[in-house]
Motif scaffolding. Structure first.
Motif, PDB file in Angstrom:
ATOM      1  N   GLU A   3       0.860  -1.165  -0.078  1.00 50.65           N
ATOM      2  CA  GLU A   3      -0.060  -0.163   0.011  1.00 50.65           C
ATOM      3  C   GLU A   3       0.918   1.166  -0.019  1.00 50.65           C
ATOM      4  OE1 GLU A   3      -3.638   2.060   2.447  1.00 50.65           O
ATOM      5  OE2 GLU A   3      -2.582   0.145   3.313  1.00 50.65           O
ATOM      6  N   ILE A   4       0.831   1.914  -1.083  1.00 51.88           N
ATOM      7  CA  ILE A   4       1.550   3.204  -1.202  1.00 51.88           C
ATOM      8  C   ILE A   4       0.373   4.444  -0.999  1.00 51.88           C
ATOM      9  CG2 ILE A   4       2.678   4.804  -2.816  1.00 51.88           C
ATOM     10  CD1 ILE A   4       4.022   2.152  -4.103  1.00 51.88           C
ATOM     11  N   THR A   5       0.867   5.251  -0.281  1.00 49.65           N
ATOM     12  CA  THR A   5      -0.029   6.453   0.208  1.00 49.65           C
ATOM     13  C   THR A   5       0.806   7.650   0.199  1.00 49.65           C
ATOM     14  OG1 THR A   5      -1.309   5.022   1.729  1.00 49.65           O
ATOM     15  CG2 THR A   5      -1.729   7.226   1.572  1.00 49.65           C
ATOM     16  N   THR A  23      -2.690   0.441  -4.257  1.00 43.14           N
ATOM     17  CA  THR A  23      -2.462  -0.732  -3.582  1.00 43.14           C
ATOM     18  C   THR A  23      -2.239  -2.109  -4.625  1.00 43.14           C
ATOM     19  OG1 THR A  23      -4.886  -1.275  -3.679  1.00 43.14           O
ATOM     20  CG2 THR A  23      -4.048  -0.047  -1.907  1.00 43.14           C
ATOM     21  N   VAL A  24      -1.497  -2.927  -3.992  1.00 37.24           N
ATOM     22  CA  VAL A  24      -1.342  -4.246  -4.701  1.00 37.24           C
ATOM     23  C   VAL A  24      -1.981  -5.343  -3.893  1.00 37.24           C
ATOM     24  CG1 VAL A  24       0.382  -5.669  -5.918  1.00 37.24           C
ATOM     25  CG2 VAL A  24       1.037  -3.568  -5.704  1.00 37.24           C
ATOM     26  N   PRO A  25      -2.898  -6.126  -4.695  1.00 40.11           N
ATOM     27  CA  PRO A  25      -3.605  -7.161  -3.733  1.00 40.11           C
ATOM     28  C   PRO A  25      -2.705  -8.332  -3.535  1.00 40.11           C
ATOM     29  CG  PRO A  25      -4.214  -7.089  -6.244  1.00 40.11           C
ATOM     30  CD  PRO A  25      -3.285  -6.136  -6.086  1.00 40.11           C
ATOM     31  N   GLU A  26      -2.843  -8.869  -2.041  1.00 43.04           N
ATOM     32  CA  GLU A  26      -2.262 -10.102  -1.912  1.00 43.04           C
ATOM     33  C   GLU A  26      -2.411 -11.021  -2.976  1.00 43.04           C
ATOM     34  OE1 GLU A  26      -1.593 -12.587   2.144  1.00 43.04           O
ATOM     35  OE2 GLU A  26      -3.027 -11.179   2.215  1.00 43.04           O
ATOM     36  N   GLY A 182       1.031 -16.475  -2.604  1.00 47.72           N
ATOM     37  CA  GLY A 182       2.457 -16.374  -2.086  1.00 47.72           C
ATOM     38  C   GLY A 182       3.249 -15.461  -3.014  1.00 47.72           C
ATOM     39  N   LEU A 183       2.653 -14.856  -3.786  1.00 44.75           N
ATOM     40  CA  LEU A 183       3.306 -14.031  -5.042  1.00 44.75           C
ATOM     41  C   LEU A 183       2.294 -12.782  -5.341  1.00 44.75           C
ATOM     42  CD1 LEU A 183       6.015 -13.035  -5.998  1.00 44.75           C
ATOM     43  CD2 LEU A 183       5.241 -14.131  -8.236  1.00 44.75           C
ATOM     44  N   SER A 184       2.661 -11.522  -5.030  1.00 43.86           N
ATOM     45  CA  SER A 184       2.231 -10.439  -5.490  1.00 43.86           C
ATOM     46  C   SER A 184       2.911  -9.566  -6.588  1.00 43.86           C
ATOM     47  CB  SER A 184       1.635  -9.333  -4.463  1.00 43.86           C
ATOM     48  OG  SER A 184       0.859 -10.095  -3.430  1.00 43.86           O
ATOM     49  N   VAL A 185       2.294  -9.031  -7.505  1.00 40.15           N
ATOM     50  CA  VAL A 185       3.125  -8.212  -8.535  1.00 40.15           C
ATOM     51  C   VAL A 185       2.693  -6.812  -8.790  1.00 40.15           C
ATOM     52  CG1 VAL A 185       3.794  -8.281 -11.190  1.00 40.15           C
ATOM     53  CG2 VAL A 185       3.380 -10.779  -9.845  1.00 40.15           C
ATOM     54  N   LEU A 186       3.639  -5.877  -8.839  1.00 34.97           N
ATOM     55  CA  LEU A 186       3.209  -4.822  -9.456  1.00 34.97           C
ATOM     56  C   LEU A 186       4.044  -4.628 -10.664  1.00 34.97           C
ATOM     57  CD1 LEU A 186       2.316  -1.838  -9.069  1.00 34.97           C
ATOM     58  CD2 LEU A 186       4.166  -1.138  -7.567  1.00 34.97           C
ATOM     59  N   LEU A 187       3.445  -4.439 -11.776  1.00 26.49           N
ATOM     60  CA  LEU A 187       3.678  -4.475 -13.090  1.00 26.49           C
ATOM     61  C   LEU A 187       3.584  -2.913 -13.619  1.00 26.49           C
ATOM     62  CD1 LEU A 187       4.300  -6.039 -15.901  1.00 26.49           C
ATOM     63  CD2 LEU A 187       1.595  -6.319 -16.215  1.00 26.49           C
ATOM     64  N   GLN A 200      -5.474  -7.359 -11.704  1.00 28.57           N
ATOM     65  CA  GLN A 200      -6.848  -7.229 -10.924  1.00 28.57           C
ATOM     66  C   GLN A 200      -7.067  -5.885 -10.649  1.00 28.57           C
ATOM     67  OE1 GLN A 200      -4.600  -9.844  -9.620  1.00 28.57           O
ATOM     68  NE2 GLN A 200      -5.665 -10.925 -10.844  1.00 28.57           N
ATOM     69  N   ARG A 201      -5.859  -4.800 -10.741  1.00 28.17           N
ATOM     70  CA  ARG A 201      -6.301  -3.619 -10.695  1.00 28.17           C
ATOM     71  C   ARG A 201      -5.174  -2.963 -11.579  1.00 28.17           C
ATOM     72  NH1 ARG A 201      -9.841  -0.890  -8.167  1.00 28.17           N
ATOM     73  NH2 ARG A 201      -9.629   1.240  -7.785  1.00 28.17           N
ATOM     74  N   TYR A 202      -5.796  -1.782 -12.121  1.00 26.45           N
ATOM     75  CA  TYR A 202      -4.996  -0.631 -12.824  1.00 26.45           C
ATOM     76  C   TYR A 202      -5.003   0.539 -12.325  1.00 26.45           C
ATOM     77  CZ  TYR A 202      -8.569   1.543 -15.256  1.00 26.45           C
ATOM     78  OH  TYR A 202      -9.848   2.594 -15.468  1.00 26.45           O
ATOM     79  N   TYR A 203      -3.844   1.051 -12.746  1.00 33.27           N
ATOM     80  CA  TYR A 203      -3.663   2.704 -12.319  1.00 33.27           C
ATOM     81  C   TYR A 203      -3.033   3.377 -13.535  1.00 33.27           C
ATOM     82  CZ  TYR A 203      -4.350   1.129  -7.522  1.00 33.27           C
ATOM     83  OH  TYR A 203      -4.571   0.471  -6.625  1.00 33.27           O
TER      84      TYR A 203
END
Length: 230
Positions: A3-5, A23-26, A182-187, A200-203
């Motif tokens: 979570e970046i705020t 946010t990056v989901p678990e 067990g792995l989350s990804v920020l792409l 699952q989520r875009y920005y």
């Protein structure tokens, strides 16, 4: 997982990120899209600890890591694959992998798993990394990062300059790994289709600010292209 705020960061007197929150989901994938110069790479560098933010917070799995240096963030399970298919060009493919394996108790198993994920590397184990194709170098960079068994993987434009067949392999690998748990990804990506299929989520990042966000569904592509004006 991440979570970046309100993140404000930049270089010297230049501010690149202006209050970015995401946010990056678990066990999931979040993607950041934007044109060159939007601040995407700066965002990843701040998340991994290579740039100290001027304000804002970075929370990893409930822990505030905003002030931790990069090596301590790595120990907490963050792996970073920067842009440019980076490796040690004078070393062979296998030597590049062994640099990671030799520092781990489970190094042999981690190396075997990496080669299973990217079987094309088995064919070039004795070839200097500097002589690999762009797609092979990107797979090598991903394999090295995954051998550290990260909880969070940060990817900076992994499809840049790579042939479509390898792009599909990389996408399949990312989705498979995050789907196992067990792995989350920020792409970070410029290719809208690939990014939305994976996430699952875009920005959408423009001039250091999030201008659009939402779930990474099939209906999202039109909204993203409108936000990017492409």
């Amino acid at each position: 997982m991440l979570e970046i705020t309100g993140l404000v960061a930049g270089y010297d007197r230049t501010t690149v990120l202006h209050g970015v929150s995401l946010t990056v989901p678990e066990d999931g994938v979040a993607t950041v899209l934007g044109h060159n110069g939007a601040g995407k790479s700066t965002l990843l560098r701040a998340a991994v600890g290579l740039i100290r933010p001027r304000s804002g917070t970075v929370i990893l799995d409930g822990e505030d890591i905003t002030r931790l240096p990069a090596h301590r963030r790595a120990r907490r399970g963050i792996a970073y694959v920067p842009q440019g298919q980076q490796s040690f060009p004078q070393l062979t493919t296998m030597e590049n992998l062994r640099l990671i394996a030799d520092g781990r108790r489970d190094g042999r198993a981690a190396l075997d798993e990496a080669l299973d994920l990217f079987p094309a590397l088995r064919e070039v184990t004795t070839r200097p990394a500097g002589l690999l194709s762009g797609g092979q170098r990107q797979q090598l960079a991903l394999a090295r990062a995954l051998m550290t068994r990260p909880r969070l993987l940060l990817l900076d434009e992994p499809t840049e300059g790579i042939q479509p067949s390898v792009v599909r392999e990389i996408q399949t690998t990312i989705l498979d790994l995050s789907g196992r748990g067990g792995l989350s990804v920020l792409l970070v990506e410029q290719h809208v289709g690939f990014a939305l299929r994976a996430a699952q989520r875009y920005y959408v990042l423009e001039a250091g600010r999030i201008t659009s966000s939402g779930p990474g569904t099939a209906d999202a592509e039109a909204a993203v292209r409108e936000a990017l004006r492409v």
